[in-house]
Design a protein around this motif. Structure first.
Motif, mmCIF file in Angstrom:
data_model
loop_
_atom_site.group_PDB
_atom_site.id
_atom_site.type_symbol
_atom_site.label_atom_id
_atom_site.label_comp_id
_atom_site.label_asym_id
_atom_site.label_seq_id
_atom_site.Cartn_x
_atom_site.Cartn_y
_atom_site.Cartn_z
ATOM 1 N N SER A 74 -3.908 -2.975 -0.314
ATOM 2 C CA SER A 74 -3.460 -1.228 0.502
ATOM 3 C C SER A 74 -4.269 -1.064 1.882
ATOM 4 C CB SER A 74 -4.481 -0.754 -0.892
ATOM 5 O OG SER A 74 -5.210 -0.432 -0.120
ATOM 6 N N ILE A 75 -3.697 -0.571 2.554
ATOM 7 C CA ILE A 75 -3.781 0.115 3.766
ATOM 8 C C ILE A 75 -3.986 1.650 3.403
ATOM 9 C CG2 ILE A 75 -1.549 0.080 5.053
ATOM 10 C CD1 ILE A 75 -3.302 -1.194 7.196
ATOM 11 N N TYR A 76 -5.400 2.246 4.060
ATOM 12 C CA TYR A 76 -5.746 3.735 3.729
ATOM 13 C C TYR A 76 -6.370 3.947 4.871
ATOM 14 C CZ TYR A 76 -7.143 7.636 2.634
ATOM 15 O OH TYR A 76 -7.591 9.290 2.363
ATOM 16 N N VAL A 77 -5.867 4.599 5.909
ATOM 17 C CA VAL A 77 -6.935 5.945 6.440
ATOM 18 C C VAL A 77 -7.255 7.470 6.524
ATOM 19 C CG1 VAL A 77 -7.147 6.684 9.335
ATOM 20 C CG2 VAL A 77 -6.070 4.113 8.798
ATOM 21 N N ARG A 78 -8.378 7.789 7.180
ATOM 22 C CA ARG A 78 -8.723 8.714 6.029
ATOM 23 C C ARG A 78 -7.583 9.954 6.705
ATOM 24 N NH1 ARG A 78 -14.908 10.336 9.188
ATOM 25 N NH2 ARG A 78 -13.746 10.889 10.654
ATOM 26 N N SER A 81 -8.320 10.516 10.811
ATOM 27 C CA SER A 81 -8.236 9.912 11.980
ATOM 28 C C SER A 81 -6.669 9.011 12.114
ATOM 29 C CB SER A 81 -8.772 8.731 11.682
ATOM 30 O OG SER A 81 -10.596 9.899 11.095
ATOM 31 N N ARG A 82 -5.582 10.161 11.578
ATOM 32 C CA ARG A 82 -4.402 9.590 11.360
ATOM 33 C C ARG A 82 -4.182 9.153 12.993
ATOM 34 N NH1 ARG A 82 -2.859 10.395 5.231
ATOM 35 N NH2 ARG A 82 -4.111 8.909 4.527
ATOM 36 N N ARG A 83 -2.468 8.497 12.824
ATOM 37 C CA ARG A 83 -1.787 8.673 14.827
ATOM 38 C C ARG A 83 -2.958 8.358 15.425
ATOM 39 N NH1 ARG A 83 2.932 11.560 12.921
ATOM 40 N NH2 ARG A 83 3.620 9.489 14.130
ATOM 41 N N GLN A 84 -3.871 7.737 15.666
ATOM 42 C CA GLN A 84 -5.186 6.694 16.359
ATOM 43 C C GLN A 84 -4.935 5.885 16.606
ATOM 44 O OE1 GLN A 84 -8.580 9.297 16.152
ATOM 45 N NE2 GLN A 84 -7.696 11.097 14.846
ATOM 46 N N GLY A 85 -4.166 4.733 15.972
ATOM 47 C CA GLY A 85 -3.845 3.685 16.505
ATOM 48 C C GLY A 85 -4.844 2.164 14.780
ATOM 49 N N VAL A 86 -5.721 3.585 14.100
ATOM 50 C CA VAL A 86 -6.563 3.152 13.388
ATOM 51 C C VAL A 86 -6.261 1.537 12.939
ATOM 52 C CG1 VAL A 86 -8.164 3.756 11.517
ATOM 53 C CG2 VAL A 86 -8.650 5.179 13.395
ATOM 54 N N ALA A 87 -5.193 2.341 11.818
ATOM 55 C CA ALA A 87 -4.025 1.484 10.663
ATOM 56 C C ALA A 87 -4.119 0.283 11.347
ATOM 57 C CB ALA A 87 -2.818 1.622 10.205
ATOM 58 N N ALA A 88 -2.744 0.300 12.866
ATOM 59 C CA ALA A 88 -2.025 -0.916 13.259
ATOM 60 C C ALA A 88 -4.178 -1.707 13.515
ATOM 61 C CB ALA A 88 -1.953 -0.060 14.880
ATOM 62 N N GLY A 89 -4.667 -1.016 13.862
ATOM 63 C CA GLY A 89 -6.423 -2.239 14.570
ATOM 64 C C GLY A 89 -6.807 -2.732 12.743
ATOM 65 N N PRO A 115 5.033 10.764 1.229
ATOM 66 C CA PRO A 115 4.897 10.986 2.682
ATOM 67 C C PRO A 115 4.279 10.271 3.673
ATOM 68 C CG PRO A 115 3.125 12.552 0.725
ATOM 69 C CD PRO A 115 3.738 11.463 0.665
ATOM 70 N N THR A 116 3.372 9.054 3.805
ATOM 71 C CA THR A 116 3.007 8.497 4.533
ATOM 72 C C THR A 116 4.342 6.974 4.683
ATOM 73 O OG1 THR A 116 1.158 7.762 3.929
ATOM 74 C CG2 THR A 116 0.972 9.540 5.009
ATOM 75 N N THR A 117 5.166 7.126 3.957
ATOM 76 C CA THR A 117 6.058 6.121 3.686
ATOM 77 C C THR A 117 6.857 5.764 5.136
ATOM 78 O OG1 THR A 117 6.877 6.201 1.519
ATOM 79 C CG2 THR A 117 8.178 5.225 3.180
ATOM 80 N N PRO A 118 7.097 6.985 6.252
ATOM 81 C CA PRO A 118 7.742 6.389 6.881
ATOM 82 C C PRO A 118 5.791 6.030 8.523
ATOM 83 C CG PRO A 118 8.255 8.717 6.828
ATOM 84 C CD PRO A 118 7.225 8.029 5.884
ATOM 85 N N ALA A 119 5.380 6.317 8.063
ATOM 86 C CA ALA A 119 3.720 5.422 9.023
ATOM 87 C C ALA A 119 3.891 4.238 8.250
ATOM 88 C CB ALA A 119 3.113 6.529 8.373
ATOM 89 N N VAL A 120 4.354 3.788 7.630
ATOM 90 C CA VAL A 120 3.492 2.159 6.879
ATOM 91 C C VAL A 120 4.812 1.732 7.259
ATOM 92 C CG1 VAL A 120 3.513 1.183 4.622
ATOM 93 C CG2 VAL A 120 2.787 3.394 4.384
ATOM 94 N N ALA A 125 6.193 -2.434 11.143
ATOM 95 C CA ALA A 125 7.498 -2.755 12.326
ATOM 96 C C ALA A 125 6.714 -3.173 13.627
ATOM 97 C CB ALA A 125 8.781 -1.897 12.258
ATOM 98 N N ARG A 126 5.849 -2.291 13.758
ATOM 99 C CA ARG A 126 5.357 -2.953 14.839
ATOM 100 C C ARG A 126 4.546 -3.860 15.413
ATOM 101 N NH1 ARG A 126 5.727 0.636 19.650
ATOM 102 N NH2 ARG A 126 3.314 1.622 20.770
ATOM 103 N N ALA A 127 4.087 -4.460 14.019
ATOM 104 C CA ALA A 127 3.363 -5.503 13.923
ATOM 105 C C ALA A 127 3.548 -6.420 13.738
ATOM 106 C CB ALA A 127 1.899 -5.004 12.721
#
Ligand SMILES: CC(C)(COP(=O)(O)OP(=O)(O)OC[C@H]1O[C@@H](n2cnc3c(N)ncnc32)[C@H](O)[C@@H]1OP(=O)(O)O)[C@@H](O)C(=O)NCCC(=O)NCCS
Length: 299
Positions: A74-78, A81-89, A115-120, A125-127
């Motif tokens: 699992s990967i989760y960001v509150r 705090s989303r869309r600031q690169g926290v999950a990428a970090g 709802p966040t499937t595009p984000a996942v 993809a980015r990583a």
């Protein structure tokens, strides 16, 4: 390890796990107690004041070639705090740890339709992870939505057929499955029933017997208010005749007795007949039709 001045990324161990329980699925929280024993690993993201922002949680796994790997569970960001690169970090730090541990790859499976499937998917993809591959079809239907399905009808049982509760199989009948499988394997490994029966829902988990021999089953689990059809299989000889529908029908008919009105069928796409049935005959009566997808990255 700090990637920028506002967010601190650090590996968690069992002693520092407090405050992150709500950052993963309830069913995975037990993994936080195993951090540091080699079986589970996690990376936390905190703000400058030490408040939790995010979590990546995984377990040790075997790669296809038997080499050591990791499964990101699992990967989760509150939300704030989303869309600031926290999950990428957090993903980069998780990957670093796996590499330091000598693991050859990391992989993950996730469910679409969220709802966040595009984000996942953007995150992986980015990583540099592989493009997502469909693993399972996940069909959800209610008693109401499924009522009009053409396969929801009374099928007369042939004289030599019986449907019984999975839990009512005798030791001899269970041994019959084990023995016949060892003589000539007829059950795909991933649908071997004894690997799925723990905690099964008793009223709706059923077996079909022909001439006293078990030839098929549907083994189901209660997941919250939903009945998950976890493992359904019918002997190859009977598959073409749609005998699995006997079991689905009877199982669905028993759902009200079990206090359930929503079912979820997970259909592995590597069983093409089942996947074709789900796409053609279940999708039109579904309230949801999603997929689980997998992605991986070599280290
Ligand atoms: C998925 C999740 C962890 C992403 O966290 P995040 O910190 O917002 O992600 P990042 O800011 O690092 O963004 C990663 C990429 O996703 C993209 N992204 C983020 N949110 C997005 C959205 N809502 N729609 C589309 N793309 C999105 C970003 O643009 C970024 O890509 P880019 O670098 O190419 O621009 C977060 O949305 C979440 O916690 N969701 C709920 C839990 C979940 O679904 N987990 C996955 C299954 S276990």
């Amino acid at each position: 390890m700090s990637l920028n001045s506002n967010v601190l990324y650090r590996p968690l161990d069992a002693d520092s796990r407090w405050g992150y329980g709500s950052f993963t699925f309830p069913a995975l929280r037990h993994l936080l107690r195993r951090l540091g024993d080699g079986g589970a690993m996690a990376v936390a993201a905190d703000d400058a004041a030490g408040s939790p922002l995010g979590l990546a949680l995984g377990v040790a796994a075997n790669g296809d070639g038997g080499q050591s790997a990791a499964e990101l569970m699992s990967i989760y960001v509150r939300p704030e705090s989303r869309r600031q690169g926290v999950a990428a970090g957090v993903l980069a730090a998780f990957t670093d740890i796996c590499r330091q541990q000598g693991r050859a790859e990391v992989r993950a499976t996730y469910m679409t339709g969220q709802p966040t499937t595009p984000a996942v998917e953007a995150l992986f993809a980015r990583a540099g992870w592989t493009p997502p591959e469909t693993r399972m079809l996940v069909v959800q239907a209610t008693l109401e939505s499924i009522r009009a399905a053409p396969w929801m009808r009374d099928y007369p049982l042939a004289e030599n057929m019986r449907i019984v509760r999975w839990l009512d199989l005798t030791e001899v009948e269970r041994a019959g499955i084990v023995d016949s499988q060892s003589v000539q394997a007829w059950i795909p490994e991933d649908l071997y029933p004894f690997n799925h029966e723990a905690g099964c829902e008793p009223t709706t988990s059923l077996a079909l017997k022909v001439d006293g021999k078990v030839v098929g089953w549907t083994i189901n689990h209660r997941v919250g208010h939903v009945l998950r059809y976890t493992c359904s299989f019918m002997h190859r000889r009977l598959q073409r005749l749609g005998r699995i529908l006997l079991l689905y029908n009877e199982s669905v008919a028993r759902m009200p007795q079990a206090g359930l009105d929503t079912g979820m069928w997970t259909v592995p796409i590597w069983h093409p007949n089942m996947a074709a049935f789900a796409r053609r005959w279940m999708a039109p009566y579904a309230t949801r039709f999603d997929e689980t997808r997998g992605s991986r990255r070599s280290l």
